[in-house]
Design a protein around this motif. Structure first.
Motif, short mmCIF file in Angstrom:
data_model
loop_
_atom_site.label_atom_id
_atom_site.label_comp_id
_atom_site.label_asym_id
_atom_site.label_seq_id
_atom_site.Cartn_x
_atom_site.Cartn_y
_atom_site.Cartn_z
N VAL A 326 0.82 -1.20 0.00
CA VAL A 326 0.00 0.00 0.00
C VAL A 326 0.86 1.26 0.00
CG1 VAL A 326 -1.73 1.28 1.34
CG2 VAL A 326 -1.77 -1.22 1.33
N MET A 327 1.82 1.30 0.93
CA MET A 327 2.62 2.51 1.07
C MET A 327 3.67 2.63 -0.03
SD MET A 327 1.18 3.89 3.62
CE MET A 327 2.22 5.25 4.11
N ASP A 346 10.41 -5.71 -4.47
CA ASP A 346 9.64 -6.54 -3.54
C ASP A 346 10.23 -7.95 -3.57
OD1 ASP A 346 7.38 -7.80 -2.06
OD2 ASP A 346 6.46 -5.83 -2.34
N TYR A 390 17.88 -6.53 -5.69
CA TYR A 390 18.37 -5.39 -4.90
C TYR A 390 19.53 -4.67 -5.59
CZ TYR A 390 15.52 -5.82 -0.70
OH TYR A 390 14.48 -5.79 0.17
N GLU A 405 5.91 -4.17 8.93
CA GLU A 405 6.37 -3.55 10.19
C GLU A 405 7.01 -4.62 11.08
OE1 GLU A 405 6.51 -0.46 10.55
OE2 GLU A 405 6.05 0.22 12.56
N LYS A 410 13.15 -5.44 8.66
CA LYS A 410 13.67 -4.11 8.32
C LYS A 410 15.20 -4.10 8.42
CE LYS A 410 9.45 -1.43 9.31
NZ LYS A 410 8.95 -1.05 8.00
N SER A 432 5.89 3.01 10.90
CA SER A 432 4.90 3.89 11.54
C SER A 432 5.10 3.93 13.05
CB SER A 432 3.48 3.45 11.19
OG SER A 432 3.36 2.06 11.27
#
Ligand code: NAI
Length: 724
Positions: A326-327, A346, A390, A405, A410, A432
């Protein structure tokens, strides 16, 4: 203005005087005293010449005139009210003189005519506009808490009728040339290269009248004053304005009053009435704080006024985005629209392609509506490079991470990115909730690691919150700011904290609603009170939109990381986890996206609050103090902001204000969280209320030292406080 640098020049062509507004001392033509005096002089000099049949007003620049100079307004608004009124009337009476002096005056509108620019055009007898759909006509004053005070509230409804007049005045909406013709706001739409000739011919042929239609003895408003239809339209206008503004904005109400009174008065008296209303608004707190934040604050942020000095501007040729969800897809859209190549990564080529497909569908809708051309569509599509490799990130000046998240994930993608990019590349995370300093531990270059927090939907939301970690350096901050400016969004820069600034403060709105539920207020009442504060939605609808499951996950993660006791000791400044667990885990109502959350949905629109909520919280308190509930919703957000300021998360009050309005829609009438506290409530009043609420409702209202020192008058943030 020196003679060789005149803002207004004139010529006479076959008996027609032409006035050119070309004020190159300003970036765009706008109205202020000196230029108006010059215009008045030139205008009078032309009409006084016997062989001049009439006058055309135009501009050789892109835009016609875009309104009054706001800087000047902020300088004169604190003059004594009578003096301000006198200045207002000078302009109004000059415009009146333009339309009553006896010779025809034509506006040849070559570009945007907004605010005072449109008011000037309306004071002409005939209006011709260039056939260009990018041209905007309108009276946007309402968006700064003002009204068009140079006859705008009088001429617009006289020219286009009561209903449309009220609509455009109170909403400030733009009118494009075809619509302007249909409404009767302009008389002709003509090719741009014929604009001046057509305008001059209108005078020579006698098509342009020498007086306004509404100055004819038998003129009637449309619908006629006191007719049944007139009463109905006025009544509907009052109801609509109250429904939309909840009485928080005085300007639309003042406009209704100007129109109602003014249409029954001779023009000169109507202009006086309008002038008085204008003066009250200009000196009042709402326009003051709206101008402060929506105009100056936002413009400064957009111009990167706080960008670290001495660091070369970044020219972006390629930006990487990790995660095409989405983001990530939204970030890719904004990047490609800014003309920057975007490598969208992705876990598989198919997953990355799905992100690009989202962008294609989004632009396809724009193409269908003719908002963009096929060439522009193709160019944007070519800029997004979907991949699972990448290595393709090499050469990026900036990579923005928007994967799940998950701290471990990450960390992994941070390392993979750093292997692929040069040492200069800045790494931005769109987390977030996870503090930036902790995430930066995975990086070999923590000085180039920064938070770049977007809001959903990315394509539409104007703000980006940039978060410095402990080790982030000024170069990374400058690069992140340059990027936000490049994609035409508004940046604010804050320091690291759980929830950063925006989510942390915004969270208190929903939390307060949960507290009210548990105190025994009915869900409907809470929702209505929330809306009436000027927040864009009630608290339950807002949480539904973000995702009740998202709020529940944040609460669970926070509890896991911080511990329940610590959460409670901190004044429980997070969503109430038990209620969220109940609604998400037990009742399986994750929010708007599934059609079931606090509300039941029809499509994406909420139909009614879910009956299960009423069953569990039937609302025992039947004599609510609405004013107090409103204050609780807004005070708590200001108090949490003061905590952010005390902790150094936010470093400037204007950042806090801009972030609050453009990030989560904090009551725009107030000018933002800090202006609400300083200008609308006053710090000592806020302190007294918070002390009282802390005793009665919980220690989340406990004032901090900063609030105490503000209340003691030791400090103030804004130097443009209201006139007495
Ligand atoms: P999402 O679930 O829609 O998208 C995440 C994407 O990351 C998926 O397409 C997934 O396949 C991809 N991904 C997983 N592992 C990957 C890897 N190793 N390399 C590349 N891509 C990988 O999630 P959403 O909503 O877009 O959120 C992304 C981030 O943005 C999260 O950190 C979230 O907290 C944050 N965020 C979300 C907001 C929201 O309203 N949804 C608002 C602001 C921030």
């Amino acid at each position: 203005m020196s003679d060789n640098n005149k803002a207004i020049t004139s010529e006479i062509r076959d008996g027609v005087g032409i006035l050119y507004w070309n004020d190159t001392t300003q970036s765009v033509n706008c109205l202020y005293e000196a230029v108006l005096l010059e215009f008045e002089k030139e205008f009078n000099a032309l009409v006084e010449q016997k062989d001049v049949k009439g006058v055309v007003v135009t501009s050789p620049r892109d835009k016609f005139i875009v309104g009054a100079d706001i800087k000047v307004l902020t300088k004169i608004r604190d003059l004594p009210a009578e003096e301000l009124f006198k200045q207002n009337q000078q302009l109004s009476l000059f415009f009146r003189h333009m339309e009553t002096q006896g010779k025809p005056v034509v506006a040849a509108i070559n570009g945007d005519a907004l605010g005072g620019g449109l008011e000037l055009a309306m004071a002409c007898h005939y209006r011709v506009v260039a056939d260009d759909n990018s041209i905007k006509l309108g009276t946007p004053e309402v968006m700064l808490g003002l009204l068009p005070g140079a006859g705008g509230t009088q001429r617009l409804p006289r020219l286009i009728g009561l209903q449309d007049g009220l609509r455009y005045l109170t909403t400030g909406g733009n009118i494009r040339p075809p619509k302007a013709l249909k409404l009767g706001l302009v008389n002709e739409v003509v090719p741009a290269d014929q604009l001046l000739d057509v305008a001059c011919d209108a005078i020579r042929s006698g098509k342009a009248p020498r007086r306004q239609p509404f100055d004819a003895a038998n003129w009637q408003a449309s619908p006629p004053v006191h007719s049944q239809e007139f009463v109905q339209v006025m009544g509907a206008g009052v109801a609509l304005v109250r429904d939309k503004t909840h009485d928080n904005y005085p300007a639309p109400q003042a406009m209704l009053s100007c129109v109602y009174q003014g249409l029954q008065l001779p023009m000169e008296s109507a202009l006086k009435y309008e002038g008085r209303q204008f003066v009250t608004l200009a000196r009042g707190p709402v326009s003051r704080t709206m101008i402060r934040t929506l105009w100056f604050g936002r413009n400064d942020a957009n111009k990167l006024a706080k960008r670290p000095a001495g660091i070369e501007d970044t020219k972006f040729t390629q930006v990487g985005v990790l995660g095409a969800g989405v983001m990530g897809a939204g970030i890719a859209i904004c990047t490609a629209e800014a003309g920057i190549r975007c490598v969208l990564v992705d876990i598989s080529d198919e997953a990355a392609q799905r992100g690009k497909d989202y962008a294609r569908d989004y632009w396809q809708r724009q193409l269908t509506k003719k908002r963009i051309t096929q060439d522009e569509f193709d160019a944007r599509m070519a800029r997004i490079v979907p991949t699972s490799d990448y290595a393709k990130l090499g050469g990026s000046q900036l990579v923005i991470e928007a994967v799940f998240e998950d701290r471990g994930l990450k960390a992994k993608v941070t390392r993979m990115t750093e292997e692929a990019t040069g040492d200069d590349a800045v790494f931005g995370t769109n987390t977030s909730t996870l503090p930036i300093t902790g995430l930066a531990e995975a990086s070999d270059r923590p000085q180039s690691f920064i938070g770049i927090h977007f809001f959903s939907p990315v394509e539409k939301m104007p703000l980006v919150e940039i978060i410095r970690g402990e080790k982030t350096d000024v170069r990374a901050t400058a690069v992140a700011m340059d990027y936000v400016a490049a994609i035409s969004k508004t940046p604010i820069v804050v320091n690291d904290s759980r929830g950063f600034y925006t989510s942390r403060v915004f969270g208190t709105y929903g939390r307060e609603a949960f507290e009210m539920l548990q105190e025994g207020y009915s869900p409907t009442l809470i929702e209505n009170v929330g809306r009436s504060t000027g927040m864009p939605m009630g608290p339950f609808e807002l949480i539904d939109m973000i995702g009740v499951d998202t709020a529940q996950k944040i609460a669970a993660a926070t509890e896991a990381e911080v511990g329940r006791e610590a959460m409670e000791a901190a004044g429980e400044n997070f969503y109430n986890k038990d209620l969220l667990d109940w609604i998400v885990l037990e009742c399986e109502r994750p929010g708007q996206k599934t059609g079931q959350g606090f509300y039941d949905y029809e499509g994406r629109k909420p139909s009614k609050l879910w009956s299960g909520l009423h069953e569990r919280y039937p609302g025992k308190l039947d004599n609510p103090d609405i004013a107090e509930l409103k204050k609780r919703f807004l005070h708590i957000q200001t108090l949490e902001t003061l905590r952010c300021m005390e902790e150094g998360v936010v470093t400037a009050a204007d950042d806090a204000d801009v972030g609050s309005i453009f990030g989560w829609g904090f009551a725009p009438w107030s000018g933002g969280v800090m202006s609400y506290g300083e200008t609308h409530v006053g710090w000592s009043r806020l302190l007294a209320d918070c002390e009282d609420y802390a005793k009665r409702f919980g220690k989340r209202f406990e004032p901090n030292d900063l609030l105490r020192s503000l209340a003691a008058g030791e400090k103030a943030f804004f130097n443009d406080s209201a006139a007495a």
